[in-house]
Design an enzyme around this catalytic site. Structure first.
Site, short mmCIF file in Angstrom:
data_model
loop_
_atom_site.label_atom_id
_atom_site.label_comp_id
_atom_site.label_asym_id
_atom_site.label_seq_id
_atom_site.Cartn_x
_atom_site.Cartn_y
_atom_site.Cartn_z
N LYS A 27 1.03 -1.09 0.11
CA LYS A 27 -0.11 -0.36 -0.12
C LYS A 27 0.71 1.34 0.21
O LYS A 27 0.61 2.44 -0.90
CB LYS A 27 -0.69 0.18 0.74
N LYS A 49 -2.17 8.77 6.54
CA LYS A 49 -2.26 7.24 6.97
C LYS A 49 -2.47 7.72 8.42
O LYS A 49 -1.87 7.92 9.23
CB LYS A 49 -0.72 6.96 7.35
N GLY A 129 -5.34 2.76 3.87
CA GLY A 129 -5.72 2.52 5.08
C GLY A 129 -4.41 1.63 5.80
O GLY A 129 -3.25 2.27 5.80
N VAL A 130 -4.68 0.81 7.11
CA VAL A 130 -3.88 -0.27 7.59
C VAL A 130 -4.37 -2.11 7.65
O VAL A 130 -5.61 -1.92 8.04
CB VAL A 130 -4.05 0.45 9.34
#
Length: 168
Positions: A27, A49, A129-130
């Site tokens: 990512k 982030k 995203g995470v």
């Protein structure tokens, strides 16, 4: 609203969420390449982030947050770090578990407001995203809920290994 994608003056998507099928897939690499490519084309970019786990394990310049700030030519100082990554957790776990270890939570409504209430004078907003799309953010929400609440398109980054089609 649903079904319409906001675009900037050049026809670029105004907000794009970068997610994946898991962690360590790429990512941040995609984010860096998009930031650099858009900036080369004269577009202004706000890249975020918002949630990062495992904070403090690496030198800042090697973290996702540091890589994103460097791609935007922003210094790696505390103000810029907090600006693009306000939810930072020490444990390299899902955000719900990492937050719990610190007696904190990820306030989903605050996360959505933060993701939306960014400067309007930019052409493109990128949000990383995470982990993967089903990573829990709290007791009720996952990354896919975050994407859905923002009503923006998402780019799904996946691996290039045997089994990736099934995982995806």
């Amino acid at each position: 609203g649903r079904g319409s994608v906001e675009r900037d003056k050049g026809g670029y998507v105004k907000r794009l969420f970068i997610t994946s099928s898991g962690t360590g897939i790429g990512k941040t690499l995609v984010m860096r390449l998009l930031i650099e490519g858009l900036r080369t084309r004269g577009r202004t970019v706000d890249a975020l982030k918002p949630i990062i786990s495992g904070w403090g394990d690496e030198p800042i310049g090697e973290t996702d947050t540091g890589i994103i700030l460097t791609a935007m030519d922003r210094s790696l100082d505390d103000t810029n770090i907090a600006d693009i990554s306000p939810w930072r957790f020490a444990a390299p776990l899902s955000p719900d578990m990492a937050a719990r270890r610190e007696d904190r939570t990820v306030d989903f409504d605050a996360l959505i407001a933060y993701s939306r209430d960014r400067p309007n004078d930019i052409d493109v907003q990128l949000i990383e995203g995470v982990g993967g799309v089903l990573v829990p953010l709290d007791d009720r929400h996952t990354v896919i809920d975050w994407v859905s609440a923002l009503e923006c398109p998402a780019a799904l980054v996946v691996g290039s290994y045997l089994g990736t089609i099934s995982h995806t």
